[in-house]
Enzyme design. Structure first.
Site, PDB file in Angstrom:
ATOM      1  N   TRP A  10       0.821  -1.220   0.000  1.00 37.88           N
ATOM      2  CA  TRP A  10       0.000   0.000   0.000  1.00 37.88           C
ATOM      3  C   TRP A  10       0.852   1.266   0.000  1.00 37.88           C
ATOM      4  CZ3 TRP A  10      -4.622  -0.774   3.988  1.00 37.88           C
ATOM      5  CH2 TRP A  10      -5.372  -1.882   3.596  1.00 37.88           C
ATOM      6  N   LYS A  11       2.136   1.135   0.287  1.00 37.22           N
ATOM      7  CA  LYS A  11       3.040   2.298   0.395  1.00 37.22           C
ATOM      8  C   LYS A  11       2.432   3.317   1.368  1.00 37.22           C
ATOM      9  CE  LYS A  11       4.900   1.161  -4.103  1.00 37.22           C
ATOM     10  NZ  LYS A  11       5.510   1.612  -5.360  1.00 37.22           N
ATOM     11  N   GLU A 170      11.539  -6.193  -9.024  1.00 40.37           N
ATOM     12  CA  GLU A 170      10.789  -4.988  -9.380  1.00 40.37           C
ATOM     13  C   GLU A 170      11.685  -4.047 -10.182  1.00 40.37           C
ATOM     14  OE1 GLU A 170       7.279  -4.407  -6.468  1.00 40.37           O
ATOM     15  OE2 GLU A 170       8.978  -3.295  -5.704  1.00 40.37           O
ATOM     16  N   SER A 216       3.890  -2.092 -12.078  1.00 38.47           N
ATOM     17  CA  SER A 216       2.709  -1.859 -12.932  1.00 38.47           C
ATOM     18  C   SER A 216       1.982  -3.146 -13.293  1.00 38.47           C
ATOM     19  CB  SER A 216       3.099  -1.069 -14.186  1.00 38.47           C
ATOM     20  OG  SER A 216       3.619   0.198 -13.824  1.00 38.47           O
ATOM     21  N   GLY A 237       1.645  -2.550  -6.326  1.00 40.36           N
ATOM     22  CA  GLY A 237       1.530  -1.222  -5.717  1.00 40.36           C
ATOM     23  C   GLY A 237       0.164  -0.629  -5.984  1.00 40.36           C
ATOM     24  N   GLY A 238       0.078   0.239  -6.988  1.00 40.83           N
ATOM     25  CA  GLY A 238      -1.153   0.986  -7.263  1.00 40.83           C
ATOM     26  C   GLY A 238      -2.413   0.139  -7.310  1.00 40.83           C
TER      27      GLY A 238
HETATM   28  P1  13P Z   1       3.183  -0.379  -8.914  1.00 43.44           P
HETATM   29  O1  13P Z   1       2.392  -1.646  -8.965  1.00 43.44           O
HETATM   30  O2  13P Z   1       2.364   0.821  -8.514  1.00 43.44           O
HETATM   31  O3  13P Z   1       3.979  -0.158 -10.148  1.00 43.44           O
HETATM   32  O4  13P Z   1       4.242  -0.542  -7.713  1.00 43.44           O
HETATM   33  C1  13P Z   1       5.010  -1.683  -7.648  1.00 43.44           C
HETATM   34  C2  13P Z   1       5.699  -1.694  -6.353  1.00 43.44           C
HETATM   35  O5  13P Z   1       6.565  -0.872  -6.086  1.00 43.44           O
HETATM   36  C3  13P Z   1       5.293  -2.714  -5.363  1.00 43.44           C
HETATM   37  O6  13P Z   1       6.186  -2.771  -4.314  1.00 43.44           O
END
Ligand code: 13P
Length: 253
Positions: A10-11, A170, A216, A237-238
């Site tokens: 979720w950051k 990543e 992504s 992430g997103g």
């Molecule tokens: P995104 O899926 O938003 O590109 O982010 C990937 C990520 O950094 C997961 O740790």
């Protein structure tokens, strides 16, 4: 057989209230819809962990993860969180070495080797992140760069401890950009990483190591990526911030 894992990072997003709503939606959807043998992990901000832990309860296919921890066990480290604190709220996984932590907080391979030890000794599972910049890829140094991240942060571990690691590849150029590595690019790197692990720890350990793809990843591209023989899931992430998208990614096997 290695584990299939789809983890959401979720950051630094969501208030507690928003996080509780998101987690509740995910837990309900997973209980009703996820039939495959996939482990979903929610890596929330620290402040959400205790509440999300209660929402997860004893749900079988979902675990709780943190996005970081301190390398010391306790003491005068203002603003930091220890592995014992994480365990006390039901955390099982800890993301380590995310490229954002490497870039903004100066976490080096050597420093991360210490954090890996702290997390494993606490009985938690590290999700160890690695990945190259676009510049590194363009000059053809990406395989050396990423395998070296594993060598310097993980290859001091005993066979027994290495077998507790989850790896997430990543590529930095794919994180939050909407540009995903192609399934061929991702598979190629995952295969290299598995071969690198095999050289050090043997094929049995390498074959048992879950290597996730992140960058992504979304409900549209997940099935293609997860169909590759060395891709064992995703670190999202997103798309992990939308319950429907995250659960659909989990159902992409
Ligand atoms: P995104 O899926 O938003 O590109 O982010 C990937 C990520 O950094 C997961 O740790």
């Amino acid at each position: 057989m290695r584990n299939k894992i789809v983890a959401g990072n979720w950051k630094m997003n969501n208030t507690l209230e928003q996080g509780v709503t998101l987690a509740s939606e995910i837990v309900n959807m997973v209980a009703n819809e996820l039939t495959d043998d996939v482990k979903m992990v929610l890596c929330t901000p620290y402040i959400h962990l205790s509440s999300v832990s209660k929402i997860i309860g004893d749900a079988e296919k979902i675990s709780l993860g943190a996005q970081n921890c301190n390398d010391n066990l306790k003491g005068a480290y203002t603003g930091e969180i220890s592995v014992d604190m994480l365990k006390s709220v039901g955390v099982e996984y800890v993301i380590l070495g995310h490229s954002e932590r490497r870039e903004y907080y100066g976490e080096s391979n050597e420093f991360l080797a210490g954090k890996v030890n702290t997390v494993i000794e606490a009985g938690l599972t590290p999700i160890f992140c690695c990945g190259e910049t676009l510049e590194t890829r363009e000059r053809g140094a990406h395989f050396d760069f990423v395998t070296n991240q594993l060598t310097e942060s993980l290859f001091h571990l005993s066979v027994e401890n290495f077998s507790k690691i989850v790896i997430a590849y990543e590529p930095i150029w794919a994180i939050g950009t909407g540009v995903t590595a192609s399934k061929e690019q991702a598979q190629e790197m995952h295969e290299k990483l598995r071969a690198h692990i095999a050289k050090k720890y043997g094929t049995e350990i390498a074959d048992g190591t879950s290597i996730l793809y992140g960058g992504s990843c979304n409900p549209k591209n997940a099935a293609d990526l997860f169909a590759q023989k060395d891709i064992d899931g995703g670190l999202i992430g997103g798309a992990s911030l939308k319950s429907r998208d995250f659960v659909d990614i989990g159902k992409s096997y």
